[in-house]
Design an enzyme around this catalytic site. Structure first.
Site, PDB file in Angstrom:
ATOM      1  CB  SER A  23      -1.185  -0.039   1.262  1.00  0.00           C
ATOM      2  OG  SER A  23      -1.600   1.193   1.196  1.00  0.00           O
ATOM      3  CE  LYS A  74     -11.689  -0.979  -1.271  1.00  0.00           C
ATOM      4  NZ  LYS A  74     -11.570  -0.320  -2.725  1.00  0.00           N
ATOM      5  N   GLY A 136     -17.825  -4.878 -11.038  1.00  0.00           N
ATOM      6  CA  GLY A 136     -17.400  -5.127  -9.679  1.00  0.00           C
ATOM      7  C   GLY A 136     -17.555  -4.174  -8.678  1.00  0.00           C
ATOM      8  CB  THR A 160     -20.313 -12.355 -14.997  1.00  0.00           C
ATOM      9  OG1 THR A 160     -18.969 -12.928 -15.028  1.00  0.00           O
ATOM     10  CG2 THR A 160     -21.278 -13.107 -14.471  1.00  0.00           C
ATOM     11  CD  GLU A 162     -26.216 -14.396 -12.154  1.00  0.00           C
ATOM     12  OE1 GLU A 162     -26.065 -14.223 -10.764  1.00  0.00           O
ATOM     13  OE2 GLU A 162     -26.028 -15.304 -12.717  1.00  0.00           O
TER      14      GLU A 162
HETATM   15  P1  ATR Z   1     -13.024  -4.554  -7.543  1.00  0.00           P
HETATM   16  O1  ATR Z   1     -13.681  -4.534  -6.263  1.00  0.00           O
HETATM   17  O2  ATR Z   1     -11.743  -4.187  -7.709  1.00  0.00           O
HETATM   18  O3  ATR Z   1     -14.093  -4.065  -8.708  1.00  0.00           O
HETATM   19  P2  ATR Z   1     -14.212  -7.068  -8.185  1.00  0.00           P
HETATM   20  O4  ATR Z   1     -15.395  -6.753  -7.549  1.00  0.00           O
HETATM   21  O5  ATR Z   1     -13.694  -8.574  -7.956  1.00  0.00           O
HETATM   22  O6  ATR Z   1     -13.038  -6.057  -8.018  1.00  0.00           O
HETATM   23  O7  ATR Z   1     -14.545  -6.557  -9.811  1.00  0.00           O
HETATM   24  C1  ATR Z   1     -13.579  -7.368 -10.760  1.00  0.00           C
HETATM   25  C2  ATR Z   1     -14.221  -7.086 -12.113  1.00  0.00           C
HETATM   26  O8  ATR Z   1     -13.087  -7.289 -12.944  1.00  0.00           O
HETATM   27  C3  ATR Z   1     -15.253  -7.712 -12.553  1.00  0.00           C
HETATM   28  O9  ATR Z   1     -16.133  -7.019 -13.365  1.00  0.00           O
HETATM   29  C4  ATR Z   1     -14.711  -8.785 -13.111  1.00  0.00           C
HETATM   30  O10 ATR Z   1     -15.600  -9.491 -14.283  1.00  0.00           O
HETATM   31  P3  ATR Z   1     -16.916 -10.571 -13.738  1.00  0.00           P
HETATM   32  O11 ATR Z   1     -17.896  -9.739 -13.276  1.00  0.00           O
HETATM   33  O12 ATR Z   1     -17.047 -11.223 -15.178  1.00  0.00           O
HETATM   34  O13 ATR Z   1     -15.968 -11.463 -12.758  1.00  0.00           O
HETATM   35  C5  ATR Z   1     -13.679  -8.143 -14.098  1.00  0.00           C
HETATM   36  N1  ATR Z   1     -12.631  -9.323 -14.452  1.00  0.00           N
HETATM   37  C6  ATR Z   1     -11.629  -9.674 -13.815  1.00  0.00           C
HETATM   38  N2  ATR Z   1     -10.854 -10.537 -14.524  1.00  0.00           N
HETATM   39  C7  ATR Z   1     -11.199 -10.364 -15.775  1.00  0.00           C
HETATM   40  C8  ATR Z   1     -11.110 -11.180 -17.019  1.00  0.00           C
HETATM   41  N3  ATR Z   1     -10.132 -11.807 -17.111  1.00  0.00           N
HETATM   42  N4  ATR Z   1     -11.662 -11.005 -18.140  1.00  0.00           N
HETATM   43  C9  ATR Z   1     -12.744 -10.015 -17.960  1.00  0.00           C
HETATM   44  N5  ATR Z   1     -13.089  -9.487 -16.938  1.00  0.00           N
HETATM   45  C10 ATR Z   1     -12.463  -9.536 -15.857  1.00  0.00           C
END
Ligand code: ATR
Length: 283
Positions: A23, A74, A136, A160, A162
């Site tokens: 951090s 969080k 996310g 995703t 959803e």
């Molecule tokens: P944060 O709190 O940092 O936003 P998170 O809630 O885990 O972390 O969200 C990560 C985001 O990155 C999500 O939208 C995830 O997509 P999914 O909803 O399909 O999981 C996206 N993400 C992570 N790895 C990915 C990948 N390899 N390709 C496409 N999207 C990805």
């Protein structure tokens, strides 16, 4: 560099997360606190999930004044707080906690931090069309603040479907009738694209295809390390102006600082500290 004073009256703030050693906030916030005459330091803590409640009790005992919360706590911190802000409740996420007369109160400053840094770059949020990659925690926080700041429309592209629908529901509950679309097959025109996924952090993958990149007038990646992701490189090749996630990191901290101290944060000093940490991290 601010010279750090520590004596018998030094108060403290902190950050919890796991891992936490990477951090940049301890250096940034300690310098900021000391530069405005707060006799305080800001320290990193790495509890296990099962220890969250006892950490908060210890913070009570030792008189910690406030702290940040980062990945993966969080959401998990919320049951242990006495109060949370309206935005934090809506998003189910807290990144800043302050000790009040009623106990611990949680806020979320990530989305507002991104929006404030964006205002420096594209001036107005009002009337603009945004494309968000991801659905996310970060995307939700940013989407909500963009709506609050007067954005005209949001398009959400997420792997995703959803999760994109969930984000849509949050926004529609907050602002009924707001123009929000999900995973369009072809792009419209966007004033700004914001990558809120973690794609590009560990390798040179790009979280969208070229047609969406070309359809965007300005591109922000909330990733700050690496400072230039493959997405931003591609955008530059196409002549599209860009920004990385340093601005979001800076302004979420600026907003947390204000919540804790009720003082105006020394923004330039905080930015210098962040950039110095990033440079050291690379060396
Ligand atoms: P944060 O709190 O940092 O936003 P998170 O809630 O885990 O972390 O969200 C990560 C985001 O990155 C999500 O939208 C995830 O997509 P999914 O909803 O399909 O999981 C996206 N993400 C992570 N790895 C990915 C990948 N390899 N390709 C496409 N999207 C990805």
């Amino acid at each position: 560099m601010t010279e750090i004073q520590i004596n018998g009256r030094t108060a403290f703030y902190g950050i919890i997360g796991n891992p936490i050693a990477h951090s940049f906030s301890p250096a940034m916030q300690t310098a900021a606190l000391q530069s405005v005459g707060e006799n305080a330091v800001y320290l990193p803590f790495q509890p296990e999930e099962s220890q969250l409640e006892s950490f908060l009790k210890s913070f009570d005992l030792i008189g910690l004044k406030g702290f940040n919360v980062t990945v993966p706590y969080k959401e998990k911190i919320i049951p242990f707080l006495q109060e949370i802000s309206e935005e934090a409740k809506l998003l189910g996420s807290v990144n800043t906690v302050v000790k009040t007369a009623n106990g611990w109160k949680g806020y979320t400053t990530d989305g507002a931090g991104l929006v404030q840094s964006l205002v420096e770059q594209i001036k107005d949020i009002k009337g603009k069309n945004f494309l968000l990659l991801g659905a996310g925690g970060a995307a939700k926080a940013i989407a909500l603040e963009l709506v609050k700041a007067g954005a005209e429309s949001l398009t959400i592209n997420n792997r995703t479907q959803e999760k994109a629908n969930e984000l849509k529901k949050i926004i529609e509950a907050y602002r009924p009738g707001f123009c929000i679309s999900i995973n369009p097959a072809t792009p419209e025109k966007y004033d700004c694209m914001i990558n809120c996924t973690s794609v590009g952090m560990k390798d040179d993958s790009i979280p969208t295809n070229e047609s969406f990149i070309s359809a965007s007038k300005f591109i922000v990646d909330i990733i700050y390390n690496p400072a230039e992701t493959a997405l931003l490189k591609k955008a530059k090749e196409l002549g599209i102006p860009t920004a990385n996630g340093i601005g979001m990191l800076l302004y979420q901290g600026v907003k947390a600082f204000k919540i804790w101290t009720d003082k105006k944060a020394p923004v330039q000093l905080m930015e210098r500290e962040l950039l110095a940490s990033l440079k050291k991290n690379k060396a």
